[in-house]
Write an enzyme that holds these catalytic residues in place. Structure first.
Site, PDB file in Angstrom:
ATOM      1  CE1 TYR A  67      -3.185  -2.886   0.205  1.00  0.00           C
ATOM      2  CE2 TYR A  67      -3.783  -2.195   2.416  1.00  0.00           C
ATOM      3  CZ  TYR A  67      -3.970  -3.028   1.340  1.00  0.00           C
ATOM      4  OH  TYR A  67      -4.931  -4.011   1.384  1.00  0.00           O
ATOM      5  CG  HIS A 130      -1.383  -8.779   0.033  1.00  0.00           C
ATOM      6  ND1 HIS A 130      -0.966  -7.479   0.212  1.00  0.00           N
ATOM      7  CD2 HIS A 130      -2.689  -8.684  -0.331  1.00  0.00           C
ATOM      8  CE1 HIS A 130      -1.964  -6.650  -0.029  1.00  0.00           C
ATOM      9  NE2 HIS A 130      -3.017  -7.358  -0.364  1.00  0.00           N
TER      10      HIS A 130
END
Length: 275
Positions: A67, A130
């Site tokens: 992010y 992830h």
């Protein structure tokens, strides 16, 4: 406004608000799939958003190395770390405009240590893998889960899980991990069996893409109705712990929290009447 309740995150001993704050928009505007363009907020706006989230009863925050600089900004701008349940991730890096994946033991360990430094904390409440979409390959043919187990034993993390993309991978992860994160909304129910399986095993269940990354709202004649419909649908499924919704808009955050509290209050009242 009804109270925003907290729920046990499976059997981890961690209680989280039923609505969590996703923070991709705090650090990354490139390569995202939201329908509307946005600008990354400045430090004052982030501080205000975090304060507002706490005032609304949100204690759960979701970030990731992929992010952008979200982790660093949270580490600098969060007040009273002990008031927050922090979820970060491992496996995905976002470099030069594209995602790169590494699920090796060495990278997993380095990623966690880097997140600890960026977030200015000595432990992470939750770390999720992830996934790149090859869930079973990650689980069965990498050292990622084993490394996360060791990190949990060493106190670097309190719990771990998988942010997966497949039904098969999610079912396996629900057995092996503390928490699963799945996509679930009225238009995407393929992973419903993962929620059911995790619920039977008393594992935590986090919901991503509750609003299909905003697409479910942009195409609806009334966004407030769409939020209510999706939350009502999601929270009606037993086993759901928390919805992770990313926003940098204070009005949207207020609306999300109010809707979640209202929907859950109505659900509780209905269950009480049935009993």
């Amino acid at each position: 406004m009804p109270t925003l309740p907290r729920r046990p995150l499976g059997s981890t001993g961690i209680d989280v608000s039923c609505l969590g704050l996703g923070t991709v928009k705090l650090g990354r505007s490139e390569g995202v799939k939201y329908p509307d363009k946005f600008s990354i907020p400045d430090d004052d706006a982030v501080r205000a958003l975090l304060h507002q989230a706490q005032e609304l009863g949100i204690n759960f925050i979701d970030t990731a190395p992929a992010y952008g600089n979200s982790e660093e900004r949270l580490g600098q701008l969060m007040q009273r770390r002990q008031d927050w349940v922090i979820c970060s991730k491992t496996g995905e890096e976002f470099v030069d405009g594209k995602s790169l994946f590494d699920f090796s033991a060495s990278h997993t360990r380095r990623s966690i240590e880097r997140s600890l430094k960026r977030l200015q904390t000595d432990y992470l409440d939750l770390v999720l893998v992830h996934s790149d979409g090859n869930d079973r390959q990650i689980i069965e043919h990498s050292d990622c889960f084993e490394t996360l187990m060791r990190c949990r034993e060493q106190g670097l993390i309190r719990a771990f899980g998988l942010s997966g993309k497949t039904l098969a991978g999610g079912l396996i992860a629900a057995t092996l991990c503390d928490v699963v994160m799945v996509s679930y909304n009225p238009g995407h129910t393929e992973e419903a069996a993962v929620i059911d399986h995790a619920h039977k095993l008393q594992k935590g269940v986090l919901i991503k893409k509750a609003f299909d990354s905003g697409h479910a709202l942009s195409g609806h004649h009334n966004a407030a109705d769409a939020i209510t419909e999706n939350m009502r649908f999601i929270f009606a499924r037993p086993g759901v712990t928390s919805i992770i919704a990313g926003t940098i808009n204070p009005a949207h955050l207020q609306q999300n929290a109010s809707t979640a509290a209202r929907v859950l209050s109505a659900t509780t009242a209905a269950e009480t009447r049935r009993d």
